[in-house]
Scaffold this active site. Structure first.
Site, mmCIF file in Angstrom:
data_model
loop_
_atom_site.group_PDB
_atom_site.id
_atom_site.type_symbol
_atom_site.label_atom_id
_atom_site.label_comp_id
_atom_site.label_asym_id
_atom_site.label_seq_id
_atom_site.Cartn_x
_atom_site.Cartn_y
_atom_site.Cartn_z
ATOM 1 N N ASP A 1 35.343 18.850 -9.148
ATOM 2 C CA ASP A 1 35.150 17.984 -10.305
ATOM 3 C C ASP A 1 34.208 16.862 -9.905
ATOM 4 O O ASP A 1 33.969 16.631 -8.714
ATOM 5 C CB ASP A 1 36.496 17.419 -10.784
ATOM 6 C CG ASP A 1 36.494 17.056 -12.265
ATOM 7 O OD1 ASP A 1 35.423 17.111 -12.912
ATOM 8 O OD2 ASP A 1 37.572 16.716 -12.780
ATOM 9 N N ASP A 2 33.679 16.169 -10.891
ATOM 10 C CA ASP A 2 32.781 15.053 -10.594
ATOM 11 C C ASP A 2 33.558 13.838 -10.118
ATOM 12 O O ASP A 2 33.114 13.110 -9.229
ATOM 13 C CB ASP A 2 31.916 14.701 -11.801
ATOM 14 C CG ASP A 2 32.697 14.379 -13.062
ATOM 15 O OD1 ASP A 2 33.926 14.589 -13.116
ATOM 16 O OD2 ASP A 2 32.071 13.919 -14.042
ATOM 17 N N ASP B 1 40.018 10.216 -11.552
ATOM 18 C CA ASP B 1 40.247 8.859 -12.037
ATOM 19 C C ASP B 1 41.722 8.530 -11.868
ATOM 20 O O ASP B 1 42.131 7.917 -10.893
ATOM 21 C CB ASP B 1 39.786 8.772 -13.490
ATOM 22 C CG ASP B 1 39.774 7.361 -14.038
ATOM 23 O OD1 ASP B 1 40.568 6.516 -13.587
ATOM 24 O OD2 ASP B 1 38.977 7.079 -14.948
#
Length: 168
Positions: free
Chosen positions: A102-103, A106
């Site tokens: 994933d980028d 969070d």
């Protein structure tokens, strides 16, 4: 949780993102031989494309999880598409030969949903925030929880909404 209005902004250019994704590939190359990549859409598509090229991985799968419905605030997660049975069945059937990309992590909520699908997969993100950091095995850059990352696909000279949103 931060938002685009956050005072702490971290703009990332295409060049920087490409360098960071390649750095992630270098780290991952030393950690194992991966049979497949599962990218978390949509943010994981770009780094997964770079990583699968660099590591010569041909089996690429997506898991589609929506958490940012308005591009500003994270809300309830929706799994739109799970991981295919062919990827789940690789090796021991627990994800041990699977790389999940994933980028950003969070809050870690998305990572947890996918980790439940592939408990022993190796999770890699380009960027990590403290709340999601415990769910990621490998990452490149950690930013504070209250920092908003502007990815290159989100930017012009100012934040650019997706074309479909502008048509409304």
């Amino acid at each position: 949780m931060s938002s685009p209005q956050s005072d702490k902004a971290f703009p990332v250019s295409w060049d920087q993102f490409h360098r960071d994704a390649r750095a992630l590939a270098w780290r991952l190359a030393a950690k194992g031989e991966w049979k497949a990549i599962v990218c978390i859409t949509r943010g994981g598509l770009v780094p997964a494309a770079i990583i699968c090229r660099e590591l010569d991985i041909r089996m690429i799968e997506t898991v589609c999880v929506a958490s940012y419905h308005d591009y500003k605030n994270q809300s309830e997660l929706q799994v739109l598409k799970g991981v295919s049975q062919a990827v789940i069945d690789l090796e021991a059937g627990d994800g041990s030969s699977v790389l999940v990309v994933d980028d950003l992590t969070d809050t870690g909520k998305t990572a947890q949903v996918v980790r439940d699908m592939l408990p022993k997969a190796h999770f890699a993100t380009v960027y990590a925030k403290p709340a999601g950091r415990p769910l990621v095995d490998t990452f490149i850059t950690e930013v504070s929880q209250d920092t908003w990352i502007y990815f290159p696909w989100d930017m012009g000279y100012t934040f650019q909404p997706p074309i479909a949103k502008g048509a409304e």
